[in-house]
Write a protein that holds these residues in place. Structure first.
Motif, short mmCIF file in Angstrom:
data_model
loop_
_atom_site.label_atom_id
_atom_site.label_comp_id
_atom_site.label_asym_id
_atom_site.label_seq_id
_atom_site.Cartn_x
_atom_site.Cartn_y
_atom_site.Cartn_z
N GLY A 236 28.27 -36.27 79.07
CA GLY A 236 28.10 -36.23 77.63
C GLY A 236 29.36 -36.03 76.82
N ASN A 237 30.53 -36.21 77.43
CA ASN A 237 31.77 -35.97 76.70
C ASN A 237 32.60 -37.23 76.46
N GLY A 238 32.03 -38.42 76.71
CA GLY A 238 32.69 -39.65 76.32
C GLY A 238 33.33 -40.44 77.44
N LYS A 239 33.06 -40.09 78.70
CA LYS A 239 33.69 -40.82 79.81
C LYS A 239 33.29 -42.28 79.80
N THR A 240 31.99 -42.56 79.66
CA THR A 240 31.53 -43.94 79.68
C THR A 240 32.05 -44.71 78.47
N SER B 165 35.41 -25.56 69.84
CA SER B 165 34.58 -25.32 68.65
C SER B 165 35.03 -26.19 67.48
N GLU B 166 36.35 -26.31 67.30
CA GLU B 166 36.85 -27.13 66.20
C GLU B 166 36.55 -28.61 66.43
N GLU B 167 36.70 -29.06 67.67
CA GLU B 167 36.38 -30.45 67.98
C GLU B 167 34.89 -30.72 67.80
N PHE B 168 34.06 -29.75 68.18
CA PHE B 168 32.61 -29.87 67.98
C PHE B 168 32.30 -30.05 66.50
N ALA B 169 32.98 -29.26 65.64
CA ALA B 169 32.76 -29.37 64.20
C ALA B 169 33.19 -30.75 63.68
N ARG B 170 34.29 -31.28 64.19
CA ARG B 170 34.73 -32.61 63.77
C ARG B 170 33.72 -33.69 64.16
N ILE B 171 33.21 -33.58 65.39
CA ILE B 171 32.22 -34.56 65.84
C ILE B 171 30.96 -34.45 64.98
N PHE B 172 30.54 -33.21 64.68
CA PHE B 172 29.36 -32.98 63.86
C PHE B 172 29.56 -33.60 62.47
N LYS B 173 30.75 -33.41 61.91
CA LYS B 173 31.03 -33.95 60.59
C LYS B 173 31.03 -35.48 60.61
N ASP B 174 31.64 -36.05 61.64
CA ASP B 174 31.67 -37.52 61.75
C ASP B 174 30.27 -38.10 61.83
N GLU C 194 28.42 -23.36 62.53
CA GLU C 194 28.58 -21.99 63.00
C GLU C 194 27.24 -21.40 63.45
N HIS C 195 26.17 -21.80 62.76
CA HIS C 195 24.85 -21.35 63.16
C HIS C 195 24.51 -21.84 64.57
N LEU C 196 24.82 -23.08 64.86
CA LEU C 196 24.56 -23.62 66.20
C LEU C 196 25.43 -22.93 67.25
N LEU C 197 26.71 -22.77 66.94
CA LEU C 197 27.62 -22.18 67.91
C LEU C 197 27.23 -20.74 68.24
N ASP C 198 26.85 -19.97 67.21
CA ASP C 198 26.48 -18.57 67.45
C ASP C 198 25.07 -18.44 68.01
N GLY C 199 24.13 -19.23 67.44
CA GLY C 199 22.72 -19.04 67.79
C GLY C 199 22.31 -19.64 69.12
N TYR C 200 23.07 -20.64 69.61
CA TYR C 200 22.66 -21.30 70.86
C TYR C 200 23.78 -21.32 71.90
N TYR C 201 24.93 -21.84 71.52
CA TYR C 201 25.97 -22.02 72.53
C TYR C 201 26.51 -20.68 73.03
N ARG C 202 26.88 -19.78 72.12
CA ARG C 202 27.42 -18.50 72.55
C ARG C 202 26.32 -17.55 73.04
N GLY D 6 30.13 -33.29 73.90
CA GLY D 6 30.46 -34.15 72.77
C GLY D 6 29.28 -34.93 72.23
N CYS D 7 28.25 -35.16 73.03
CA CYS D 7 27.09 -35.93 72.58
C CYS D 7 26.08 -35.09 71.82
N HIS D 8 26.22 -33.76 71.85
CA HIS D 8 25.20 -32.90 71.24
C HIS D 8 25.05 -33.08 69.74
N PRO D 9 26.15 -33.14 68.95
CA PRO D 9 25.94 -33.34 67.51
C PRO D 9 25.11 -34.56 67.18
N ARG D 10 25.41 -35.69 67.80
CA ARG D 10 24.63 -36.90 67.54
C ARG D 10 23.16 -36.69 67.88
#
Length: 437
Positions: free
Chosen positions: A160-164, A350-359, A374-382, A390-394
């Motif tokens: 899920g991080n873009g290899k393909t 975390s910063e790259e996740f935010a960029r992907i989410f924004k895109d 930040e809600h996702l990062l605190d409430g689920y990931y951490r 990388g595929c999670h935001p989409r």
């Protein structure tokens, strides 16, 4: 493009083979003008004229019309005796279409192309190829030199991080078109190489009517302009094989019609062969590695005809192995040594996740709110030590907006919608029986 041969000797073909192709084409068409016949076979008129003269002398075809401008303007019709002979030819080999290219000419073209192919990868070109890919610049700097060198790549990391996406996009970094023969001839046997599903024909390319008996479609190019009509100008090929890959697909395939089909690596010559989900194929990893280990180093492959006769073909494809399994659990050191570039694709920060989410918010047409990230990062990931992909935001944004549409709510992201998407999307550690961190 290779230049059109002006004689049988330059074409590297026997009179008998051209005679067979002419008679089989007439069997399905009934009658054809000489110039039309030449176009269908991808050859100039002087190359096929001896075959037509021989068939006419044997009364297996006859001239039924035309002008006084020469044999190329005559209309030729197959006779009953010609049909009997054509059926015999078809029983042993049903290939109908453009004349094949001799193996030696194919080898020469592929090797010359490999030596002269432009080194087109540079930081700007690589970044332009992957405009929405959020990965460190160091990763792209590893890919570019490998593409220029034409060496193989081993791309690994968590799913899920873009290899393909990277593997499939490498072809777009490469410059230059590649000429693909309709077929090649090996010891009197025909091997079909051009694959209309895989090869992307460049507009205006020389194309002969191949493999479509009875078709009245004329190729757009006048062969008098001298490209060899037995070849088709294509973009660099990209062939993708996943879990369905078997050892048989890497060998010559025999068609019911008696001719052969080129294996995947030969179809991909001049371009890229992607082995996706490496390690999950239907054949064992050991068998697959044993098949590749010699060609990766020698740049030569060996194929075997049904008669048992082996022959050498160029192995000039950039192979990309993409896997989410650990490399040392899949391959040994001897194999890894032959793959000069090993690229690890890590999960986003975390910063790259935010960029992907924004895109992806921009793609989906919704407003970006950093607070939701930040809600996702605190409430689920951490909270649950959920690995970031990388595929999670989409995927999460798509789930949330589908739920909003289902409820008849406005198209907008909210915490409540994202929480519901997370409940559907993630299997939390406590739900697997493992205490959360």
């Amino acid at each position: 493009m290779p230049r059109a041969p002006r004689s049988l000797a330059e074409a590297g073909l026997s009179l008998d083979l051209v005679t067979q192709l002419v008679l089989k084409q007439l069997h399905f068409s009934g009658e054809l003008e000489g110039s039309d016949m030449a176009q269908r076979l991808g050859l100039l008129w002087p190359v096929i004229e001896p075959a037509l003269d021989g068939l006419k002398a044997q009364r297996q075809l006859e001239v039924v019309g035309g002008s006084f401008l020469g044999g190329a303007t005559y209309r030729y019709r197959i006779t009953d005796a010609g049909r009997v002979r054509a059926v015999l030819f078809l029983e042993s080999n049903a290939y109908v279409g453009a004349a094949p290219v001799p193996l030696q000419q194919y080898r020469q073209y592929v090797e010359e192309f490999s030596r002269s192919a432009p080194h087109s990868a540079n930081p700007e070109r690589v970044r332009r190829t992957f405009p929405h890919l959020v990965v460190p610049e160091s990763v792209l700097d590893q890919i570019g030199p490998a593409v220029n060198a034409g060496t193989s790549l081993f791309i690994y990391g968590e799913a899920g991080n873009g290899k393909t996406q990277i593997a499939r996009g490498i072809r777009d970094i490469m410059d230059g078109d590649f000429a693909v023969p309709h077929a090649i001839e090996v010891e009197g046997q025909i091997v079909r190489v051009f694959d209309p599903v895989t090869h992307e024909v460049v507009n205006g390319s020389a194309t002969a009517t191949a493999g479509h008996p009875g078709s009245d479609t004329r190729p757009p190019l006048d062969l008098g302009s001298q490209p060899d009509g037995r070849w088709i100008r294509c973009r660099r090929p990209v062939v993708i094989a996943g879990g369905e890959l078997t050892l048989e697909s890497l060998m010559l395939g025999r068609s019911p019609g008696g001719y052969y089909r080129a294996p995947l690596q030969m179809v991909a010559n001049g371009g890229v062969l992607v082995i996706d989900d490496f390690g999950r194929q239907r054949c064992s990893t050991t068998e697959l590695l044993n098949r590749w280990i010699v060609p990766l180093e020698s740049r030569v492959d060996y194929l075997t005809l049904g008669t048992g006769q082996a022959f050498e073909v160029p192995f000039r494809t950039l192979i990309v192995f993409a896997t989410n399994l650990r490399p040392h659990e899949l391959v040994d050191e001897a194999f890894l040594r032959r793959i000069h570039a090993k690229v690890y694709i890590a999960g986003p920060t975390s910063e790259e996740f935010a960029r992907i989410f924004k895109d992806y918010c921009m793609v989906a047409g919704v407003e970006f709110d950093r607070g939701l990230v930040e809600h996702l990062l605190d409430g689920y990931y951490r909270r649950y030590a959920q690995p970031v992909r990388g595929c999670h935001p989409r995927d999460l944004i798509t789930h949330a907006l589908l739920l909003a549409e289902y409820r008849g709510e406005p198209k907008a992201l909210t915490r409540e919608l994202l929480d519901a998407a997370c409940e559907v999307y993630f299997v939390r550690p406590d739900q697997r029986g493992t205490p959360p961190h």
